[in-house]
Design an enzyme around this catalytic site. Structure first.
Site, mmCIF file in Angstrom:
data_model
loop_
_atom_site.group_PDB
_atom_site.id
_atom_site.type_symbol
_atom_site.label_atom_id
_atom_site.label_comp_id
_atom_site.label_asym_id
_atom_site.label_seq_id
_atom_site.Cartn_x
_atom_site.Cartn_y
_atom_site.Cartn_z
ATOM 1 C CB SER A 177 -11.118 6.337 1.907
ATOM 2 O OG SER A 177 -11.651 5.047 1.870
ATOM 3 N NE ARG A 247 -20.208 3.084 10.879
ATOM 4 C CZ ARG A 247 -19.365 4.000 10.420
ATOM 5 N NH1 ARG A 247 -18.881 3.874 9.182
ATOM 6 N NH2 ARG A 247 -19.004 5.018 11.162
ATOM 7 C CG ASP A 345 -5.104 2.204 5.712
ATOM 8 O OD1 ASP A 345 -5.831 1.190 5.700
ATOM 9 O OD2 ASP A 345 -5.375 3.232 5.054
ATOM 10 C CG HIS A 378 -9.007 3.383 5.851
ATOM 11 N ND1 HIS A 378 -8.137 3.818 4.866
ATOM 12 C CD2 HIS A 378 -10.259 3.728 5.416
ATOM 13 C CE1 HIS A 378 -8.821 4.386 3.891
ATOM 14 N NE2 HIS A 378 -10.106 4.359 4.206
ATOM 15 C CG ASP A 379 -11.594 5.487 11.084
ATOM 16 O OD1 ASP A 379 -11.989 5.562 9.902
ATOM 17 O OD2 ASP A 379 -12.360 5.239 12.032
#
Length: 409
Positions: A177, A247, A345, A378-379
């Site tokens: 990232s 968040r 992602d 993305h994680d």
């Protein structure tokens, strides 16, 4: 403290975060300079006599210097508080480094061979100088007076930090990232000082959709009355509500529709039927996002979030170094490049890695691209460690093809 018996094989063991003050002022892209910059860092492994086995690992937006092993001072709040963290880590999670599965003896970044360095980024809130640090000119926290910084500024701070350690050259720079952006910046800005880069779930420029999501997250913080124009330190009020929403927004962008469906579906949280409430979570996914928000505000500074988010949206190699051309921006790159991207992602999509790979190959640069089919969005760069480890190990040990594109099953 986590008992040694709970550690996985290959752990670097107990680690203490250290600090170093840069010896001189740090110039910034905005035209200002910072004096008295303090860098929080950790190291793993042994530095070779020739000082030629150093790997710099760079963290993402909300990470810190604690990348591996068990912190001797870690509180309950952890940088490993993302999707599936509790299922993966159990009781050890609060003390484990954010990339513990990748760093250690025999792991991707093998500490039997390499000396791995991790720093908290410039602008951070976990020991490196950032908005919550004291401004030496006033004796008060910088707050909104902290400079707006760029990824290039982060790399300048890392270069000055390594100079202070007497490290001139890097065997590799690696990160996911925002960390991957730093690796790319290193390769372009310091081509004669980096042997290889490992760029995971990253991009040469965030797509407009990513810029938009980051704008929403920043607005949620700045529109919270408790933000107080960024001068909330010492007032007894913090923009936790806005920060929590930021968040939530950010965390959803790190996941995928499939991951959310598989983990939560439309299951209700507290009852067999709806309760006709507007203010309380009805669905498991709503409760999960509230939990993420509540955990995050305990460990992260809102002004730091604003600074980091803005820096990653500014990053654009073609604009910065190529007058709009990605190929021109990459002309000076001398490092071997490993790109790892994930099928689900959508925030840092595979297309960006393909564009980087194609541009490097067209220039005759050694580049290797791996697409991993995985459902977590993305994680994945934090969750799919087991599938990344052999790819990274082969690359760093020099056993990979110079120009390759591969789908990892």
């Amino acid at each position: 403290m986590v008992p040694a018996s709970t550690l996985a094989a290959g752990s670097v063991g107990s680690v203490e975060t250290r600090h170093l003050e840069l010896p001189g002022p740090l110039p910034l892209d905005c035209g200002r300079e910072l004096s008295g910059v303090r860098i929080a860092y950790e190291t793993y492994g042994t530095l070779s006599p020739a000082r030629d086995n150093v790997i710099l690992v760079c963290h993402a937006l909300s990470g810190d210097a604690h990348a591996a092993g068990v912190s001797t001072t870690r509180s309950a709040a952890s940088t490993r508080d993302g999707f599936g963290a509790e299922d993966r880590d159990g009781a050890a999670g609060g003390a484990l480094g954010w990339w513990d599965g990748m760093i250690g003896p025999g792991k991707a970044f093998d500490t039997d061979r390499f000396f791995v360095v991790s720093t908290n980024l410039l602008g951070g809130c976990q020991g490196t100088t950032g908005p919550s640090s004291l401004d030496p000119a006033t004796g008060r926290p910088y707050g909104p007076d902290f400079p707006v910084i760029t990824v290039a500024d982060m790399v300048r701070a890392e270069r000055a930090f390594l100079d202070a350690l007497g490290i001139e050259r890097l065997a590799a720079v690696a990160g996911g990232s925002l960390g991957g952006m730093q690796a790319l910046e290193w390769a372009v800005r310091h081509p004669d000082q980096v042997d290889s880069i490992v760029v995971i779930a990253s991009t040469h420029a965030l797509a407009p959709q990513g810029v938009a999501w980051n704008a929403i997250a920043r607005e949620s913080i700045m529109r919270d009355p408790d933000w107080q124009g960024g001068r909330y330190y010492g007032t007894g009020r913090r923009p936790d509500a806005g920060m929590g929403v930021a968040r939530m927004v950010g965390h959803v962008t790190y996941l995928s529709a499939a991951a959310l469906r598989d983990k939560f579906g439309r299951r209700l949280q507290f009852a067999d039927d709806i309760r006709h409430t507007l203010t309380e979570p009805e669905f498991e996914v709503e409760s999960y996002l509230r939990h993420q928000a509540n955990s995050f505000v305990k460990r992260f500074d809102a002004n730091t979030y604003l600074v980091m988010s803005r820096a990653l949206t500014y990053f654009d190699l073609a604009r910065q170094y190529g007058d709009g051309s990605l190929a021109r921006a990459l002309e000076t790159v001398a490092a071997r490049t490993l790109l790892i991207t994930f099928s689900s992602d959508w925030l840092y999509p595979p297309q960006a890695s393909h564009e980087l790979h194609d541009a490097l190959c067209a220039l005759g640069k050694p580049s290797e691209l791996h697409l991993i089919e995985a459902p977590y969005g993305h994680d994945c760069f934090l969750l799919e460690e087991a599938r990344q480890i052999p790819v990274v190990r082969r690359f760093l040990h020099g056993n990979a093809a110079e120009t390759a594109e591969e789908e990892v099953p």
